[in-house]
Motif scaffolding. Structure first.
Motif, mmCIF file in Angstrom:
data_model
loop_
_atom_site.group_PDB
_atom_site.id
_atom_site.type_symbol
_atom_site.label_atom_id
_atom_site.label_comp_id
_atom_site.label_asym_id
_atom_site.label_seq_id
_atom_site.Cartn_x
_atom_site.Cartn_y
_atom_site.Cartn_z
ATOM 1 N N ARG A 7 0.821 -1.206 0.000
ATOM 2 C CA ARG A 7 0.000 0.000 0.000
ATOM 3 C C ARG A 7 0.860 1.264 0.000
ATOM 4 O O ARG A 7 0.586 2.215 -0.710
ATOM 5 N N THR A 8 1.895 1.279 0.807
ATOM 6 C CA THR A 8 2.820 2.420 0.861
ATOM 7 C C THR A 8 4.232 1.838 0.901
ATOM 8 O O THR A 8 4.687 1.428 1.953
ATOM 9 N N PRO A 9 4.920 1.847 -0.216
ATOM 10 C CA PRO A 9 6.210 1.148 -0.322
ATOM 11 C C PRO A 9 7.381 1.904 0.307
ATOM 12 O O PRO A 9 8.236 2.437 -0.383
ATOM 13 N N GLY A 10 7.382 1.936 1.642
ATOM 14 C CA GLY A 10 8.475 2.578 2.365
ATOM 15 C C GLY A 10 9.008 1.652 3.441
ATOM 16 O O GLY A 10 8.234 1.062 4.188
ATOM 17 N N VAL A 11 10.322 1.514 3.487
ATOM 18 C CA VAL A 11 10.975 0.795 4.580
ATOM 19 C C VAL A 11 11.818 1.825 5.303
ATOM 20 O O VAL A 11 12.677 2.478 4.693
ATOM 21 N N TYR A 12 11.553 1.997 6.584
ATOM 22 C CA TYR A 12 12.226 2.996 7.401
ATOM 23 C C TYR A 12 13.185 2.292 8.355
ATOM 24 O O TYR A 12 12.751 1.487 9.179
ATOM 25 N N ILE A 13 14.462 2.605 8.231
ATOM 26 C CA ILE A 13 15.478 2.008 9.083
ATOM 27 C C ILE A 13 15.663 2.932 10.286
ATOM 28 O O ILE A 13 16.038 4.096 10.143
ATOM 29 N N VAL A 14 15.355 2.412 11.472
ATOM 30 C CA VAL A 14 15.419 3.207 12.697
ATOM 31 C C VAL A 14 16.463 2.616 13.638
ATOM 32 O O VAL A 14 16.831 1.454 13.518
ATOM 33 N N GLY A 15 16.908 3.429 14.562
ATOM 34 C CA GLY A 15 17.869 2.967 15.552
ATOM 35 C C GLY A 15 18.728 4.111 16.027
ATOM 36 O O GLY A 15 18.656 5.229 15.516
ATOM 37 N N PHE A 16 19.544 3.821 17.004
ATOM 38 C CA PHE A 16 20.384 4.836 17.620
ATOM 39 C C PHE A 16 21.496 5.259 16.664
ATOM 40 O O PHE A 16 21.821 4.549 15.706
ATOM 41 N N ARG A 82 6.580 5.872 -4.959
ATOM 42 C CA ARG A 82 8.025 5.764 -5.183
ATOM 43 C C ARG A 82 8.642 4.912 -4.069
ATOM 44 O O ARG A 82 8.898 5.406 -2.958
ATOM 45 N N PRO A 83 8.871 3.621 -4.329
ATOM 46 C CA PRO A 83 9.418 2.731 -3.299
ATOM 47 C C PRO A 83 10.780 3.219 -2.807
ATOM 48 O O PRO A 83 11.690 3.444 -3.597
ATOM 49 N N THR A 84 10.890 3.394 -1.496
ATOM 50 C CA THR A 84 12.102 3.985 -0.929
ATOM 51 C C THR A 84 12.464 3.327 0.396
ATOM 52 O O THR A 84 11.595 3.051 1.223
ATOM 53 N N VAL A 85 13.756 3.109 0.579
ATOM 54 C CA VAL A 85 14.311 2.726 1.872
ATOM 55 C C VAL A 85 14.861 4.015 2.460
ATOM 56 O O VAL A 85 15.685 4.685 1.833
ATOM 57 N N VAL A 86 14.391 4.363 3.665
ATOM 58 C CA VAL A 86 14.778 5.621 4.299
ATOM 59 C C VAL A 86 15.551 5.329 5.581
ATOM 60 O O VAL A 86 15.030 4.666 6.485
ATOM 61 N N ALA A 87 16.786 5.827 5.647
ATOM 62 C CA ALA A 87 17.555 5.764 6.883
ATOM 63 C C ALA A 87 17.221 7.019 7.682
ATOM 64 O O ALA A 87 17.432 8.133 7.222
ATOM 65 N N LEU A 88 16.637 6.820 8.857
ATOM 66 C CA LEU A 88 16.237 7.946 9.703
ATOM 67 C C LEU A 88 17.359 8.352 10.637
ATOM 68 O O LEU A 88 18.236 7.545 10.948
ATOM 69 N N TYR A 99 6.695 9.331 14.132
ATOM 70 C CA TYR A 99 6.260 7.937 14.286
ATOM 71 C C TYR A 99 4.918 7.723 13.597
ATOM 72 O O TYR A 99 4.730 6.731 12.889
ATOM 73 N N ALA A 100 3.985 8.658 13.757
ATOM 74 C CA ALA A 100 2.659 8.528 13.128
ATOM 75 C C ALA A 100 2.776 8.478 11.606
ATOM 76 O O ALA A 100 2.088 7.681 10.950
ATOM 77 N N LEU A 101 3.625 9.309 11.035
ATOM 78 C CA LEU A 101 3.836 9.285 9.584
ATOM 79 C C LEU A 101 4.366 7.928 9.125
ATOM 80 O O LEU A 101 3.894 7.352 8.146
ATOM 81 N N ILE A 102 5.350 7.434 9.843
ATOM 82 C CA ILE A 102 5.992 6.177 9.478
ATOM 83 C C ILE A 102 5.045 5.005 9.678
ATOM 84 O O ILE A 102 4.921 4.140 8.808
ATOM 85 N N GLU A 103 4.370 4.992 10.805
ATOM 86 C CA GLU A 103 3.467 3.885 11.138
ATOM 87 C C GLU A 103 2.389 3.709 10.070
ATOM 88 O O GLU A 103 1.965 2.591 9.783
ATOM 89 N N ASN A 104 1.946 4.796 9.483
ATOM 90 C CA ASN A 104 0.857 4.731 8.509
ATOM 91 C C ASN A 104 1.332 4.679 7.065
ATOM 92 O O ASN A 104 0.508 4.653 6.158
ATOM 93 N N ASN A 105 2.628 4.675 6.853
ATOM 94 C CA ASN A 105 3.133 4.766 5.481
ATOM 95 C C ASN A 105 4.341 3.885 5.220
ATOM 96 O O ASN A 105 5.327 4.321 4.640
ATOM 97 N N GLY A 106 4.266 2.651 5.630
ATOM 98 C CA GLY A 106 5.343 1.713 5.364
ATOM 99 C C GLY A 106 5.664 0.859 6.566
ATOM 100 O O GLY A 106 4.859 0.715 7.480
ATOM 101 N N VAL A 107 6.852 0.294 6.548
ATOM 102 C CA VAL A 107 7.285 -0.656 7.563
ATOM 103 C C VAL A 107 8.586 -0.142 8.183
ATOM 104 O O VAL A 107 9.472 0.330 7.476
ATOM 105 N N SER A 108 8.681 -0.236 9.498
ATOM 106 C CA SER A 108 9.885 0.212 10.201
ATOM 107 C C SER A 108 10.690 -0.993 10.684
ATOM 108 O O SER A 108 10.132 -1.995 11.127
#
Length: 176
Positions: A7-16, A82-88, A99-108
């Protein structure tokens, strides 16, 4: 691939900070054939200055405002297909509006890296304003873990080998 990602092709890479988000995110994007975006690099380009300079000259609140604005723009592009891998950045996921944007628009995906590894990687690096004081770094690390734990998936970073860490991410069910 799970429905949420279709539905929303985003992978968000999170971490310290210094957990390997940029390196792994770039490798993942190359592997799956998606665009890669590093949010901190986007901020530096947009502001025409290093993140440490933004912190020093305008403060963390202004940095976080710009970060959120650019996060919204990135998510809009992903929503448009636009499928994107995003390093946060290390603090991006710890802010409720992001968090709300990410939670509703891809996978973290949380890269869970041990504190002693983080400390070794950031030692003497003045470009990381929140790592300048070792005690504050440890406190921040502990505080942010509760937010990172909200990610859809957790990958323990057990190696300094980016290839091994990529394999761990690719073993997640979202890539099968």
């Amino acid at each position: 691939m799970i429905l949420k990602l279709k539905r929303t092709p985003g992978v968000y890479i999170v971490g310290f900070m210094a957990s390997g988000k940029t390196t792994l995110g770039r490798m993942l994007a190359d592997h799956i054939g998606w665009t890669f975006s590093d949010l901190d690099a986007e901020i530096e380009k947009h502001e025409n200055r290093k993140i440490s300079e933004i912190f020093d000259e305008r403060g963390e609140d202004e940095f976080r405002r710009v970060e959120h604005e650019l996060m919204r723009k990135r998510v809009r592009a992903i929503e448009c297909g636009r499928p994107t891998v995003v390093a946060l950045g290390g603090g991006t996921f710890a802010r409720s509006e992001n968090y709300a944007l990410i939670e509703n628009n891809g996978v973290s995906v949380w890269l869970d890296c041990k504190l002693d590894v983080i400390e070794q990687r950031v030692r003497g690096n003045s470009d990381r304003p929140l790592a300048r004081d070792p005690e504050k770094l440890r406190t921040l690390y502990q505080e942010r873990r509760e937010y990172y734990a909200l990610a859809d998936f957790r990958v323990e970073v057990c190696s300094d080998s980016p290839v091994e860490n990529l394999e761990a991410v690719l073993s997640l069910p979202i890539f099968h």
